[in-house]
Design a protein around this motif. Structure first.
Motif, PDB file in Angstrom:
ATOM      1  N   GLU A 147       0.842  -1.201   0.000  1.00  0.00           N
ATOM      2  CA  GLU A 147       0.000   0.000   0.000  1.00  0.00           C
ATOM      3  C   GLU A 147       0.875   1.248   0.000  1.00  0.00           C
ATOM      4  O   GLU A 147       0.558   2.247  -0.646  1.00  0.00           O
ATOM      5  CB  GLU A 147      -0.911   0.009   1.235  1.00  0.00           C
ATOM      6  CG  GLU A 147      -1.977  -1.081   1.204  1.00  0.00           C
ATOM      7  CD  GLU A 147      -2.748  -1.185   2.516  1.00  0.00           C
ATOM      8  OE1 GLU A 147      -2.686  -0.240   3.334  1.00  0.00           O
ATOM      9  OE2 GLU A 147      -3.400  -2.219   2.725  1.00  0.00           O
ATOM     10  N   ALA A 148       1.970   1.162   0.737  1.00  0.00           N
ATOM     11  CA  ALA A 148       2.850   2.325   0.849  1.00  0.00           C
ATOM     12  C   ALA A 148       3.382   2.755  -0.516  1.00  0.00           C
ATOM     13  O   ALA A 148       3.370   3.934  -0.856  1.00  0.00           O
ATOM     14  CB  ALA A 148       4.011   2.014   1.790  1.00  0.00           C
ATOM     15  N   TYR A 149       3.832   1.782  -1.301  1.00  0.00           N
ATOM     16  CA  TYR A 149       4.417   2.159  -2.592  1.00  0.00           C
ATOM     17  C   TYR A 149       3.366   2.597  -3.610  1.00  0.00           C
ATOM     18  O   TYR A 149       3.685   3.259  -4.588  1.00  0.00           O
ATOM     19  CB  TYR A 149       5.310   1.046  -3.130  1.00  0.00           C
ATOM     20  CG  TYR A 149       6.711   1.158  -2.575  1.00  0.00           C
ATOM     21  CD1 TYR A 149       7.531   2.237  -2.920  1.00  0.00           C
ATOM     22  CD2 TYR A 149       7.212   0.221  -1.681  1.00  0.00           C
ATOM     23  CE1 TYR A 149       8.804   2.371  -2.402  1.00  0.00           C
ATOM     24  CE2 TYR A 149       8.490   0.332  -1.151  1.00  0.00           C
ATOM     25  CZ  TYR A 149       9.278   1.414  -1.517  1.00  0.00           C
ATOM     26  OH  TYR A 149      10.540   1.544  -0.997  1.00  0.00           O
ATOM     27  N   LYS A 150       2.133   2.205  -3.387  1.00  0.00           N
ATOM     28  CA  LYS A 150       1.083   2.724  -4.263  1.00  0.00           C
ATOM     29  C   LYS A 150       0.867   4.213  -3.990  1.00  0.00           C
ATOM     30  O   LYS A 150       0.421   4.973  -4.836  1.00  0.00           O
ATOM     31  CB  LYS A 150      -0.208   1.939  -4.052  1.00  0.00           C
ATOM     32  CG  LYS A 150      -0.112   0.541  -4.655  1.00  0.00           C
ATOM     33  CD  LYS A 150      -1.456  -0.143  -4.749  1.00  0.00           C
ATOM     34  CE  LYS A 150      -1.397  -1.503  -5.424  1.00  0.00           C
ATOM     35  NZ  LYS A 150      -0.178  -2.287  -5.245  1.00  0.00           N
ATOM     36  N   LYS A 151       1.189   4.613  -2.754  1.00  0.00           N
ATOM     37  CA  LYS A 151       0.916   5.970  -2.313  1.00  0.00           C
ATOM     38  C   LYS A 151       2.136   6.896  -2.428  1.00  0.00           C
ATOM     39  O   LYS A 151       1.981   8.109  -2.566  1.00  0.00           O
ATOM     40  CB  LYS A 151       0.531   5.863  -0.820  1.00  0.00           C
ATOM     41  CG  LYS A 151      -0.500   6.846  -0.317  1.00  0.00           C
ATOM     42  CD  LYS A 151      -0.868   6.444   1.114  1.00  0.00           C
ATOM     43  CE  LYS A 151      -1.193   7.657   1.948  1.00  0.00           C
ATOM     44  NZ  LYS A 151      -2.615   8.001   1.950  1.00  0.00           N
ATOM     45  N   ALA A 152       3.324   6.299  -2.354  1.00  0.00           N
ATOM     46  CA  ALA A 152       4.538   7.124  -2.298  1.00  0.00           C
ATOM     47  C   ALA A 152       4.780   7.831  -3.627  1.00  0.00           C
ATOM     48  O   ALA A 152       4.803   7.202  -4.676  1.00  0.00           O
ATOM     49  CB  ALA A 152       5.749   6.245  -1.957  1.00  0.00           C
ATOM     50  N   ALA A 153       4.926   9.133  -3.557  1.00  0.00           N
ATOM     51  CA  ALA A 153       5.205   9.899  -4.778  1.00  0.00           C
ATOM     52  C   ALA A 153       6.329  10.880  -4.482  1.00  0.00           C
ATOM     53  O   ALA A 153       6.558  11.235  -3.329  1.00  0.00           O
ATOM     54  CB  ALA A 153       3.953  10.635  -5.219  1.00  0.00           C
ATOM     55  N   PHE A 154       7.026  11.291  -5.521  1.00  0.00           N
ATOM     56  CA  PHE A 154       8.099  12.277  -5.358  1.00  0.00           C
ATOM     57  C   PHE A 154       7.579  13.670  -5.676  1.00  0.00           C
ATOM     58  O   PHE A 154       6.610  13.829  -6.410  1.00  0.00           O
ATOM     59  CB  PHE A 154       9.255  11.968  -6.313  1.00  0.00           C
ATOM     60  CG  PHE A 154       9.922  10.654  -6.071  1.00  0.00           C
ATOM     61  CD1 PHE A 154      10.803  10.502  -5.015  1.00  0.00           C
ATOM     62  CD2 PHE A 154       9.661   9.560  -6.890  1.00  0.00           C
ATOM     63  CE1 PHE A 154      11.426   9.293  -4.787  1.00  0.00           C
ATOM     64  CE2 PHE A 154      10.275   8.340  -6.666  1.00  0.00           C
ATOM     65  CZ  PHE A 154      11.160   8.209  -5.615  1.00  0.00           C
ATOM     66  N   ASN A 155       8.248  14.670  -5.130  1.00  0.00           N
ATOM     67  CA  ASN A 155       7.977  16.033  -5.578  1.00  0.00           C
ATOM     68  C   ASN A 155       9.148  16.483  -6.443  1.00  0.00           C
ATOM     69  O   ASN A 155       9.997  15.672  -6.833  1.00  0.00           O
ATOM     70  CB  ASN A 155       7.735  16.959  -4.383  1.00  0.00           C
ATOM     71  CG  ASN A 155       8.957  17.019  -3.467  1.00  0.00           C
ATOM     72  OD1 ASN A 155      10.068  16.666  -3.869  1.00  0.00           O
ATOM     73  ND2 ASN A 155       8.762  17.458  -2.237  1.00  0.00           N
ATOM     74  N   ASP A 156       9.234  17.749  -6.690  1.00  0.00           N
ATOM     75  CA  ASP A 156      10.242  18.242  -7.620  1.00  0.00           C
ATOM     76  C   ASP A 156      11.688  18.027  -7.138  1.00  0.00           C
ATOM     77  O   ASP A 156      12.622  17.986  -7.932  1.00  0.00           O
ATOM     78  CB  ASP A 156       9.976  19.728  -7.907  1.00  0.00           C
ATOM     79  CG  ASP A 156      10.836  20.213  -9.055  1.00  0.00           C
ATOM     80  OD1 ASP A 156      10.861  19.509 -10.093  1.00  0.00           O
ATOM     81  OD2 ASP A 156      11.518  21.247  -8.910  1.00  0.00           O
ATOM     82  N   TYR A 157      11.882  17.895  -5.830  1.00  0.00           N
ATOM     83  CA  TYR A 157      13.240  17.645  -5.320  1.00  0.00           C
ATOM     84  C   TYR A 157      13.760  16.270  -5.735  1.00  0.00           C
ATOM     85  O   TYR A 157      14.952  16.021  -5.791  1.00  0.00           O
ATOM     86  CB  TYR A 157      13.270  17.736  -3.788  1.00  0.00           C
ATOM     87  CG  TYR A 157      13.364  19.137  -3.238  1.00  0.00           C
ATOM     88  CD1 TYR A 157      14.552  19.876  -3.349  1.00  0.00           C
ATOM     89  CD2 TYR A 157      12.284  19.726  -2.587  1.00  0.00           C
ATOM     90  CE1 TYR A 157      14.646  21.157  -2.827  1.00  0.00           C
ATOM     91  CE2 TYR A 157      12.364  21.009  -2.052  1.00  0.00           C
ATOM     92  CZ  TYR A 157      13.558  21.718  -2.176  1.00  0.00           C
ATOM     93  OH  TYR A 157      13.657  22.970  -1.654  1.00  0.00           O
ATOM     94  N   GLY A 158      12.831  15.312  -5.951  1.00  0.00           N
ATOM     95  CA  GLY A 158      13.261  13.984  -6.388  1.00  0.00           C
ATOM     96  C   GLY A 158      13.996  13.200  -5.327  1.00  0.00           C
ATOM     97  O   GLY A 158      14.894  12.416  -5.623  1.00  0.00           O
TER      98      GLY A 158
END
Lengths: 191, 251, 457
Positions: A147-158
């Motif tokens: 579930e965590a990886y379905k939710k984890a996203a990056f922002n512009d900092y990467g």
């Protein structure tokens, strides 16, 4: 031929039988009380997790958790801190911060991890602070890493990191020492 | 099982020479259970020692001999997990690697405990064995023949050996710490890497003895032989007995 | 120079009894912790199965996933380098350092850079290489290699670390307290971190879909290095690529639980883009890996995620120590990787296995480690490296067992051996007898019993 082409050619030359990608569908672990599980695991990995109670003041809670903290740093709105880490010129300037207070995105019940994406100018804040407080919403806890990886996203900092407990090592005779290079203590505050 | 089935008794070479009582117990027990047992006298060795040492090719003639001798039986049963596992797991691929016919043995060979548990499905053994025993879960018994659940796997716990022992009056069953860690025999490993082998055996024995048992018992006489050698050298207060001898006690 | 065999090195290791017992017990505790963590996850075995299948899929579609990964990483602003071998890898690292006029490199633990002998190469070029993982740093200061891939200094006692730090870090005389020593190193390395402009890490995973590199540490050293220095070099074996974050979720659940019995490492860091005004260099290293794809007996070694669980469970590794193996990676996986690298150099490690198969069962990606060791042994004779004693014994056994007549005669004669004088039996040639009594041959073999008791009746 470039190195890249040579390596890829060698791979193609040597690849024999190929295998299908399996479907990643599995009935992964769920907890009856995710918050309680998160708190328990956080403690078991040498960290701490507390729930901000109704009417409790967040700044006071932080102060009561780290009464001896001198120099604190945070860019989280509403948090009282000596330094705004967005104002430093270099990452080195953050050396000597006693307490960093940062915003996390969500927590993971199975391992006490908190997904933190860089949202300060210098991400060394997460690692160089002597102690670290991560804030998350208490309804932002998922059961497991799928579930965590379905939710984890990056922002512009990467840059993103699951942080589970404080920095630690057992490299000398397998004796556990908390605070190897990074924070010597970590508290996740669920609010 | 079908009581008209013909059983060929497989007595591994070292059991034949060093532990004939294990073979005798196997025969008597099966006979007592009303099973038609025969022993092809020309049998020798399954080929495991050479293959594990790196000489599969040298075991090929023995594999052929094994097939010829046991061809006509419905089941082949032997009191040694490691040897049975070798026939079951390795004969097929060694034969295949040498372009040979399909291996018939693999599907019909059983270690005697496995056979009693899975095929005969014994409900009670006659007589009693009023002693404390510590079960030796040997590697090939556990991880190749699946006589018990390997401690590494997160699967439901079971032990066919403990199940069988519970059907014999008087036996008190224990298991050592590190329940299925290797004892260090490993065939030629015991000779080639003798320092590690003996250390492993000593450690294993300490765990067995700590259970308070009078006997170490298991489905592999080879492991027992190795530990017995150390116990005798170190003058340790423990005896060794194959599971089938316990089950046949009093016959 | 002829390297010491595993057999002799193990014997030496066991001579230091106290240390040997400690080593065995400590690593067994790690295995036990792993068991307890696995038991908390009902779907554990399904995870292992999935992990194995994902890896088999990825390594048999490696060209596709590497191209996808490289394209995604470049789109994120990273520079991707391709190195066919160790020399190319090392040259690329040096070039990046020179471009930035960096004289110091802070590293977090990487077995790949160990494989490439990067440190001695850079040191010779005048670079101050600083290992930042505590265990690795201890070893670097002692100038010795790791003895375990996850717990590199597991063979070093605290007193030795205390003495080392007295000399190198001016710690108190006689103080061997792990917390005190760890703090001393924290202080010392903090200065190195602050002064560093280039930091290097390995990679636990590279994600094809999103182009990020994932590094797992407990100490936070990888992040300390890469968050202060603006230039980050990643050294990554080509087999470390996996398709997606979805796939990653499977491996992340297995890795730390298998390695150290933790539910997770403290830090599971995802480096997707370079820092602002910084650089992210990813070096994809082949160094023999692509050739392993063609070896159907050993292709599964490419699934390995370097957790070290096979070492912790291996009864031989625990009782012989990492240095008893001649390849730099010890234990079951190291035996296999050494043979893949150079069989004639590393074949003597093959004796270090009882074929107990415990490694197969703990491996989070189900590498058939024990079976592979069995297969390597079969090939030794063809490269002229078979053990002569074992060969003679195997020949003798084949002779005896092929012909029932000789076997039966031997069975009859066997009890006579019981009567031989001890001196003759326990001579040097018989290694069984060094630590064990010989088995007593029965007065009557089963064969004789059968003929007398069953056939005659």
């Amino acid at each position: 031929m470039s190195n890249k082409e040579e390596i890829l050619k060698n791979i193609r030359l040597h690849t024999q039988e190929t295998y299908e990608m399996p479907l990643i569908t599995l009935d992964a672990i769920h907890y009856p009380d995710k918050v309680e599980q998160f708190i328990q695991v956080s403690k078991s990995v040498g960290g701490n997790a507390v729930v901000l109670r109704e009417g409790e003041d967040l700044n006071e809670l932080i102060r009561s958790l780290y009464p001896d903290a001198g120099k604190s740093a945070s860019n989280v709105p509403g948090i009282h801190a000596a330094i705004n880490p967005d104002d430093v010129r270099t990452s080195q300037e953050l050396n000597g911060i006693d307490l960093g207070i940062v915003q996390g995105v969500f927590g993971v019940a199975e391992n006490g991890g908190v997904w933190v994406v860089q949202n300060v100018k210098e991400r060394s804040l997460y690692f160089i602070s002597e102690y670290l407080v991560i804030l998350i919403d208490k309804d932002q806890i998922v059961d497991n890493m799928h579930e965590a990886y379905k939710k984890a996203a990056f922002n512009d900092y990467g840059f993103g990191c699951f942080i589970s407990g404080p920095s630690k090592t057992a490299d000398i005779e397998q004796a556990l020492v908390v605070g190897a290079h990074g924070p010597k203590g970590l508290t996740v505050i669920l609010r | 099982m079908d009581h008209l089935a013909k059983i060929g008794l497989f007595i591994p070479c070292y059991v034949n020479a060093v532990f004939p009582e294990v073979g005798i117990a196997t025969y008597k027990l099966l006979k007592q259970l009303g099973i038609d047992v025969d022993y092809p006298v020309d049998q020798t060795c399954c080929g495991q020692p050479m293959a594990n040492a790196g000489f599969e090719g040298k075991s090929l003639p023995l594999i052929h001999k094994f097939n010829d001798l046991f061809d006509t039986y419905d089941y082949v049963v032997g009191p040694s997990a490691s040897c049975v596992a070798f026939v079951k797991e390795n004969h097929p691929h060694i034969l295949a690697a040498h372009g040979q016919h399909q291996c018939q043995m693999s599907g019909k060979i059983y270690e005697v405990c496995e056979f009693l548990h899975d095929i005969v499905k014994v409900e009670k053994f006659p007589g009693a064995f009023p002693h404390k025993v510590s079960v030796h879960n040997s590697c090939h018994g556990v991880r190749e023949l699946h006589l018990s659940s390997p401690s590494e796997l997160h699967t439901p716990r079971y032990s066919k050996i403990k199940d069988l022992l519970s059907l014999k009056e008087g036996v008190e069953v224990f298991e050592p710490q590190r329940v299925d860690e290797c004892c260090g025999f490993g065939g030629m490993f015991a000779i080639e890497e003798d320092a590690v082998s003996v250390q492993m055996g000593k450690d294993k024995l300490r765990n067995h003895i700590a259970t308070g048992a009078e006997y170490v018992t298991g489905a592999d006489s080879s492991c027992l032989m190795h530990m017995q050698g150390i116990a005798r050298r170190e003058k340790l207060p423990i005896q060794f007995i194959h599971v089938v001898e316990i089950l046949a006690a009093g016959l | 120079m002829k390297k010491e065999t595993h057999i002799h090195a193990a014997e030496r290791f066991l001579n230091n009894k106290k240390n040997a017992v400690w080593h065995d017990e400590t690593l067994w505790q790690t295995r036990a912790k792993r068991d307890r963590q696995a038991a908390l996850i009902p779907e554990w075995e399904q995870l292992r199965e999935l992990a194995s299948k994902i890896k088999m899929h990825t390594i048999t579609h490696l060209d596709h996933y590497l191209e996808q990964f490289a394209a995604a990483a470049e789109k994120n602003g990273a520079t991707v380098h391709w190195a066919k071998d160790a020399a190319e890898h090392n040259a690329i690292v040096l070039q990046i350092l020179q471009q930035h006029q960096a004289t110091q490199l802070v590293k977090s633990k990487s077995m790949l850079t160990e494989e490439c002998h990067l440190n001695p190469f850079l040191i010779e070029k005048g670079v101050d290489v600083v290992e930042s993982d505590l265990g690795e740093r201890i070893l670097q200061l002692m100038d010795i290699p790791p003895s375990h891939i996850v717990m590199p200094a597991i063979h070093i006692q605290r007193e030795a670390v205390g003495k080392l730090f007295e000399e190198k870090l001016n710690t108190e005389k006689g103080n061997a307290d792990p917390t005190y020593l760890t703090r001393a190193m924290r202080k010392s390395l903090r200065q190195k971190f602050l002064a560093s402009t280039v930091a290097m890490t390995g990679a636990n995973f590279g994600i094809a879909e999103t182009g990020d590199v994932v590094v797992c540490t407990n100490e936070g050293n990888a992040d300390m290095g890469t968050s202060i220095a603006k230039v980050h070099i990643v050294s990554m074996g080509i087999e470390k690529v996996i398709p997606s974050h979805d796939a990653l979720s499977v491996f992340v659940r297995l890795l730390a639980r298998s390695a150290t019995g933790q539910p997770s490492t403290s830090y599971t860091s995802h480096y997707q883009k370079p820092q602002k005004e910084g650089e992210l260099h990813i070096i994809l290293v082949d160094n023999g890996r692509s050739s392993i794809l063609a070896d159907k007996d050993h292709i599964q070694t490419l699934k390995c995620i370097r957790c070290g669980a096979c070492m912790n469970t291996c009864p031989v590794y625990r009782r012989s120590g990492g240095y008893s193996y001649s390849y730099f990676i010890p234990g079951p996986i190291g035996i296999n990787l050494g043979m893949l690298k150079a069989p004639k150099n590393y074949y003597t490690n093959l004796s270090a296995c009882t074929l107990c198969f415990s490694c197969n069962s703990v491996c989070p990606v189900q590498v058939d480690l024990g079976n592979q060791i069995y297969k390597w042994r079969q090939g030794l004779d063809s490269i002229g490296k078979a053990n002569r004693t074992k060969k003679v014994m195997s020949d003798g056994m084949r002779m005896m067992f092929k012909q029932s007549g000789i076997y039966h005669a031997a069975l009859k004669a066997a009890p006579l051996i019981n009567l031989m004088p001890r001196a003759l039996i326990y001579c040097k040639a018989d290694k069984w007898g060094i630590g064990r009594e010989l088995p007593q041959f029965a007065k009557q073999s089963f064969n004789s019993w059968w003929k007398k008791e069953v056939l005659k009746k």
